[in-house]
Enzyme design. Structure first.
Site, PDB file in Angstrom:
ATOM      1  N   GLY A   1       0.810  -1.221   0.000  1.00  0.00           N
ATOM      2  CA  GLY A   1       0.000   0.000   0.000  1.00  0.00           C
ATOM      3  C   GLY A   1       0.839   1.265   0.000  1.00  0.00           C
ATOM      4  O   GLY A   1       0.532   2.238  -0.699  1.00  0.00           O
ATOM      5  N   CYS A   2       1.904   1.244   0.766  1.00  0.00           N
ATOM      6  CA  CYS A   2       2.778   2.416   0.848  1.00  0.00           C
ATOM      7  C   CYS A   2       3.493   2.663  -0.476  1.00  0.00           C
ATOM      8  O   CYS A   2       3.715   3.812  -0.865  1.00  0.00           O
ATOM      9  CB  CYS A   2       3.778   2.251   1.986  1.00  0.00           C
ATOM     10  SG  CYS A   2       2.967   2.142   3.601  1.00  0.00           S
TER      11      CYS A   2
END
Length: 157
Positions: free
Chosen positions: A46-47
């Site tokens: 996600g990052c």
């Protein structure tokens, strides 16, 4: 979680970036808007999606007189690896003791796969050129984060 109040001066900070250089809120006062986004951990799926979206939109942020700063509890060395691996073109800041995350109200109890732990809750803050907090995005979609923030900036902060 308790975020700083919109309209108030943003809490000050000074953190090391991926190169070990000090970056402070005061460096931008009167010059640039700031998107200060907190993310849990470098190089996680996600990052990475969120950071790559910002990378691809950097010229749009520049047109809107805005600098983007990512903050995580990672070390500067880990941030360097993240930047190098994905060719990121903006500063990431190391908040290893999570003191800035605590000040901004994003260090909280989280649950993942049945385990509870303290960590960063993905949140973004938009700070205007005067250093005042103008927006808090606490429901961040990693895939559309860059466009969501740009829409707010285009509508005027």
């Amino acid at each position: 979680m308790s975020f700083p109040k919109i309209g108030n001066l943003a809490p000050t900070f000074s953190l090391q970036n991926q190169n070990g250089e000090k970056v402070s809120l005061k460096d931008f006062k009167g010059k640039k808007n700031i998107v200060l986004y907190f993310y849990p951990k470098a190089s996680t799926p996600g990052c990475t999606v969120q950071a790559c979206g910002i990378k691809e939109s950097r010229s749009e942020f520049e047109k809107l007189d805005t600098v983007v700063l990512g903050v995580s509890p990672d070390s500067p060395a880990k941030l360097t690896k993240f930047i190098d691996k994905y060719d990121l073109n903006f500063d990431l800041l190391a908040d290893e003791d999570h003191s800035v995350a605590e000040t901004y109200g994003v260090w909280a109890l989280k649950k993942f796969m049945g385990k509870e732990f303290m960590g960063i809750v993905r949140t973004s803050f938009i700070i205007n050129k005067e250093g005042r907090l103008s927006h808090v995005l606490d429901k961040v979609n990693t895939k559309t984060h860059d466009q969501d923030v740009l829409a707010i900036l285009r509508n005027g902060i």
